[in-house]
Scaffold this motif. Structure first.
Motif, PDB file in Angstrom:
ATOM      1  N   ASP A 145       0.828  -1.208   0.000  1.00  0.00           N
ATOM      2  CA  ASP A 145       0.000   0.000   0.000  1.00  0.00           C
ATOM      3  C   ASP A 145       0.867   1.266   0.000  1.00  0.00           C
ATOM      4  OD1 ASP A 145      -2.460  -1.417   0.140  1.00  0.00           O
ATOM      5  OD2 ASP A 145      -2.049  -1.795   2.252  1.00  0.00           O
ATOM      6  N   TYR A 146       1.991   1.203   0.677  1.00  0.00           N
ATOM      7  CA  TYR A 146       2.908   2.342   0.752  1.00  0.00           C
ATOM      8  C   TYR A 146       4.311   1.823   0.477  1.00  0.00           C
ATOM      9  CZ  TYR A 146       5.648   6.230   2.548  1.00  0.00           C
ATOM     10  OH  TYR A 146       6.536   7.270   2.660  1.00  0.00           O
ATOM     11  N   VAL A 147       5.074   2.547  -0.364  1.00  0.00           N
ATOM     12  CA  VAL A 147       6.438   2.124  -0.692  1.00  0.00           C
ATOM     13  C   VAL A 147       7.349   3.345  -0.693  1.00  0.00           C
ATOM     14  CG1 VAL A 147       7.938   1.053  -2.425  1.00  0.00           C
ATOM     15  CG2 VAL A 147       5.586   0.238  -2.153  1.00  0.00           C
ATOM     16  N   ASP A 148       8.499   3.218  -0.035  1.00  0.00           N
ATOM     17  CA  ASP A 148       9.549   4.236  -0.088  1.00  0.00           C
ATOM     18  C   ASP A 148      10.896   3.510  -0.023  1.00  0.00           C
ATOM     19  OD1 ASP A 148      11.209   6.404   0.017  1.00  0.00           O
ATOM     20  OD2 ASP A 148      10.267   7.328   1.761  1.00  0.00           O
ATOM     21  N   VAL A 149      11.424   3.137  -1.186  1.00  0.00           N
ATOM     22  CA  VAL A 149      12.686   2.398  -1.290  1.00  0.00           C
ATOM     23  C   VAL A 149      13.571   3.124  -2.309  1.00  0.00           C
ATOM     24  CG1 VAL A 149      13.777   0.155  -1.682  1.00  0.00           C
ATOM     25  CG2 VAL A 149      11.450   0.255  -0.770  1.00  0.00           C
ATOM     26  N   PRO A 150      14.284   4.168  -1.866  1.00  0.00           N
ATOM     27  CA  PRO A 150      15.098   4.966  -2.792  1.00  0.00           C
ATOM     28  C   PRO A 150      16.155   4.172  -3.551  1.00  0.00           C
ATOM     29  CG  PRO A 150      14.923   6.045  -0.657  1.00  0.00           C
ATOM     30  CD  PRO A 150      14.300   4.701  -0.517  1.00  0.00           C
ATOM     31  N   SER A 151      16.750   3.157  -2.970  1.00  0.00           N
ATOM     32  CA  SER A 151      17.795   2.390  -3.650  1.00  0.00           C
ATOM     33  C   SER A 151      17.291   1.695  -4.914  1.00  0.00           C
ATOM     34  CB  SER A 151      18.409   1.347  -2.717  1.00  0.00           C
ATOM     35  OG  SER A 151      19.142   1.982  -1.703  1.00  0.00           O
ATOM     36  N   PHE A 152      15.986   1.461  -4.987  1.00  0.00           N
ATOM     37  CA  PHE A 152      15.382   0.836  -6.160  1.00  0.00           C
ATOM     38  C   PHE A 152      14.491   1.818  -6.917  1.00  0.00           C
ATOM     39  CE2 PHE A 152      16.860  -2.812  -3.940  1.00  0.00           C
ATOM     40  CZ  PHE A 152      16.996  -3.826  -4.863  1.00  0.00           C
ATOM     41  N   ASN A 153      14.580   3.113  -6.559  1.00  0.00           N
ATOM     42  CA  ASN A 153      13.753   4.159  -7.169  1.00  0.00           C
ATOM     43  C   ASN A 153      12.270   3.823  -7.107  1.00  0.00           C
ATOM     44  OD1 ASN A 153      15.948   5.842  -7.898  1.00  0.00           O
ATOM     45  ND2 ASN A 153      16.353   4.488  -9.629  1.00  0.00           N
ATOM     46  N   LEU A 154      11.825   3.336  -5.948  1.00  0.00           N
ATOM     47  CA  LEU A 154      10.424   2.961  -5.772  1.00  0.00           C
ATOM     48  C   LEU A 154       9.747   3.897  -4.783  1.00  0.00           C
ATOM     49  CD1 LEU A 154      10.862  -0.900  -5.420  1.00  0.00           C
ATOM     50  CD2 LEU A 154      10.064   0.358  -7.425  1.00  0.00           C
ATOM     51  N   LYS A 155       8.618   4.428  -5.202  1.00  0.00           N
ATOM     52  CA  LYS A 155       7.844   5.307  -4.336  1.00  0.00           C
ATOM     53  C   LYS A 155       6.375   5.137  -4.672  1.00  0.00           C
ATOM     54  CE  LYS A 155       7.442   8.936  -1.518  1.00  0.00           C
ATOM     55  NZ  LYS A 155       7.742   8.894  -0.125  1.00  0.00           N
TER      56      LYS A 155
END
Length: 157
Positions: free
Chosen positions: A36-46
């Motif tokens: 539902d919520y994603v914040d994973v900068p190393s994989f450019n995922l938001k």
């Protein structure tokens, strides 16, 4: 015992699941799971979502640090939606690059000072699912945070 072994041991003491994965293995999880919520900068995922009355089912966030001596993850939560997601999600999944694992709390002191110098700073320390007990020692899980926590430890980022 090395830092990774200590982190996993301490984290599992409070009921967290820990998975050591390669980038490819983690990518497969990303393809299979729904968050539902994603914040994973190393994989450019938001993927941003505002928590409403229904809450948040599953949140996936990348941590800033992992602390081996306590099995704790450290998350800069200045962004309100990220803070709400880590507190309100039923299931919290965190991504911890192995390079972000430190031995002790002292190793994150500079990070804390940098992030909390102004009044707007907010850093969360999360050590597993939320647990609380009342005066009669009745344990309740998930009152002040997630009911489940999984740590994806990425060994080749």
């Amino acid at each position: 015992m090395n830092d990774l072994e200590r982190f996993i041991e301490k984290s599992e003491l409070v009921g967290s699941e820990n998975l050591v994965l390669s980038n490819d293995e983690f990518s497969m999880i990303l393809k299979k799971e729904r968050f539902d919520y994603v914040d994973v900068p190393s994989f450019n995922l938001k993927k941003d979502i505002r928590a409403g009355e229904e809450g948040i089912g599953t949140a996936l966030v990348e941590v800033d640090y992992g602390i081996a001596e306590t099995g704790t993850v450290v998350v800069d939560s200045c962004e309100e939606n990220k803070r709400l997601a880590t507190c309100l999600a039923e299931k919290l999944l965190v991504v911890m690059p192995l390079s972000k694992l430190v031995s002790t709390l002292n190793h994150v002191a500079d990070f804390l000072e940098e992030r909390t110098t102004d009044m707007g700073g907010y850093v969360a320390f999360i050590t597993g699912a939320s647990r609380t007990a009342d005066i009669e020692r009745v344990l309740t899980v998930g009152v002040h945070g997630p009911k489940e926590m999984t740590v994806y430890i990425l060994n080749d980022l």
